[in-house]
Write a protein that holds these residues in place. Structure first.
Motif, short mmCIF file in Angstrom:
data_model
loop_
_atom_site.label_atom_id
_atom_site.label_comp_id
_atom_site.label_asym_id
_atom_site.label_seq_id
_atom_site.Cartn_x
_atom_site.Cartn_y
_atom_site.Cartn_z
N GLN A 42 38.62 30.00 18.05
CA GLN A 42 39.74 29.34 18.13
C GLN A 42 39.40 27.69 17.70
OE1 GLN A 42 41.32 29.51 22.07
NE2 GLN A 42 40.89 31.63 22.22
N VAL A 43 38.38 27.29 17.16
CA VAL A 43 37.96 26.05 16.77
C VAL A 43 38.99 25.75 15.88
CG1 VAL A 43 36.03 26.71 14.96
CG2 VAL A 43 35.92 24.50 16.41
N LYS A 44 39.68 24.34 16.01
CA LYS A 44 40.31 23.89 15.14
C LYS A 44 39.74 22.78 14.05
CE LYS A 44 44.22 24.61 17.99
NZ LYS A 44 45.29 24.07 18.82
N ALA A 45 38.74 22.14 14.77
CA ALA A 45 38.11 21.21 14.07
C ALA A 45 36.65 20.72 14.67
CB ALA A 45 39.01 19.63 14.28
N PHE A 46 35.89 20.30 13.38
CA PHE A 46 34.53 19.83 13.73
C PHE A 46 34.65 18.32 13.65
CE2 PHE A 46 33.26 23.91 12.28
CZ PHE A 46 32.47 24.23 13.33
N HIS A 47 34.08 17.44 14.57
CA HIS A 47 34.02 15.90 14.70
C HIS A 47 32.62 15.37 14.39
CE1 HIS A 47 34.60 12.07 16.73
NE2 HIS A 47 35.57 12.08 15.79
N ILE A 48 32.34 14.86 13.25
CA ILE A 48 30.93 14.61 13.10
C ILE A 48 30.66 13.11 12.54
CG2 ILE A 48 30.18 17.16 12.47
CD1 ILE A 48 30.34 16.49 9.50
N PRO A 49 29.80 12.47 12.87
CA PRO A 49 29.33 11.17 12.38
C PRO A 49 29.29 10.98 10.76
CG PRO A 49 27.55 11.57 13.86
CD PRO A 49 28.47 12.90 13.65
N THR A 50 29.84 9.79 10.35
CA THR A 50 30.11 9.68 8.82
C THR A 50 28.77 9.94 7.98
OG1 THR A 50 31.55 7.79 9.31
CG2 THR A 50 30.59 7.89 7.11
N SER A 51 27.60 9.71 8.25
CA SER A 51 26.52 9.74 7.66
C SER A 51 26.34 11.40 7.31
CB SER A 51 25.32 9.19 8.03
OG SER A 51 25.01 9.75 9.55
N TYR A 52 26.79 12.06 8.60
CA TYR A 52 26.21 13.69 8.63
C TYR A 52 27.28 14.12 7.53
CZ TYR A 52 23.43 12.82 12.61
OH TYR A 52 22.34 12.30 13.58
N LYS A 53 28.74 13.83 7.51
CA LYS A 53 29.81 14.62 7.03
C LYS A 53 29.47 14.34 5.51
CE LYS A 53 34.63 14.28 5.95
NZ LYS A 53 36.01 13.73 6.03
N ARG A 54 28.53 13.39 4.84
CA ARG A 54 28.48 13.32 3.66
C ARG A 54 27.43 14.27 3.13
NH1 ARG A 54 26.74 7.77 4.21
NH2 ARG A 54 28.76 6.56 4.92
N THR A 55 26.59 14.90 4.10
CA THR A 55 25.78 15.97 3.65
C THR A 55 26.08 17.36 3.86
OG1 THR A 55 24.76 16.10 6.13
CG2 THR A 55 23.85 14.32 4.39
N ILE A 56 27.45 17.45 4.42
CA ILE A 56 27.87 18.98 4.21
C ILE A 56 28.25 19.31 2.84
CG2 ILE A 56 29.82 20.10 5.10
CD1 ILE A 56 28.20 19.17 7.33
N SER A 57 27.82 20.51 2.61
CA SER A 57 27.68 21.21 1.18
C SER A 57 29.18 21.50 0.85
CB SER A 57 26.71 22.44 1.25
OG SER A 57 27.48 23.55 1.72
N THR A 58 29.47 21.64 -0.41
CA THR A 58 30.53 22.04 -0.89
C THR A 58 31.15 23.56 -0.48
OG1 THR A 58 30.21 20.63 -2.91
CG2 THR A 58 31.96 22.25 -3.11
N SER A 59 30.05 24.17 -0.42
CA SER A 59 30.38 25.71 0.02
C SER A 59 30.77 25.80 1.44
CB SER A 59 29.16 26.57 -0.08
OG SER A 59 28.05 26.04 0.66
N ALA A 60 30.12 24.99 2.47
CA ALA A 60 30.58 24.88 3.77
C ALA A 60 32.02 24.16 3.82
CB ALA A 60 29.61 23.93 4.53
N ARG A 61 32.23 23.13 3.37
CA ARG A 61 33.40 22.62 3.24
C ARG A 61 34.71 23.62 2.96
NH1 ARG A 61 33.78 16.80 3.00
NH2 ARG A 61 31.59 15.94 2.97
#
Length: 132
Positions: A42-61
């Motif tokens: 049921q997860v609708k959103a992940f909330h993460i710090p700015t520096s971590y968000k930049r490291t999320i891979s394209t495939s994960a996005r």
């Protein structure tokens, strides 16, 4: 709305299947995100710090986008994980959104005003406005 704060990979095992929003206070790997989505359907959103968000891979996005899960940028200010594993969004935030909308304020102005008033991130406020 309550945001479940997860401080480490080991805490993923403790998540409840009905979590809707999760703040990741660690740098998640692709496998961490996939595991959480499987454990919490049921997860609708992940909330993460700015520096971590930049490291999320394209495939994960792309995976999150296909699952209709938002990736929100921001921090949980003043939260003490040792006291409560959840950080709450007060009803007052929702009341202000409603009040500003009734006054005819544009969405962008509401976001800017609430960022100043609440110290919540613009992404989170936009998400709350879309889901209220």
């Amino acid at each position: 709305m309550n945001i479940r704060v997860v401080s480490s990979k080991e805490e993923i095992e403790t998540l409840s299947p009905n979590e809707e929003m999760i703040h990741l206070a660690f740098r998640p790997a692709n496998t961490d995100l996939f595991t959480i989505v499987q454990k919490c359907p049921q997860v609708k959103a992940f909330h993460i710090p700015t520096s971590y968000k930049r490291t999320i891979s394209t495939s994960a996005r792309m995976f999150l986008q296909m699952q209709n899960i938002e990736l929100l940028e921001g921090d949980v200010w003043g939260h003490r994980k040792d006291i409560n594993e959840y950080s709450g969004i007060s009803q007052g935030v929702y009341d202000r959104i409603k009040q500003y909308r009734e006054n005819g304020m544009p969405e962008q102005d509401i976001t800017e005003k609430l960022v100043r008033e609440t110290r919540l991130s613009p992404d989170l406020i936009t998400f709350l406005m879309q889901n209220s």
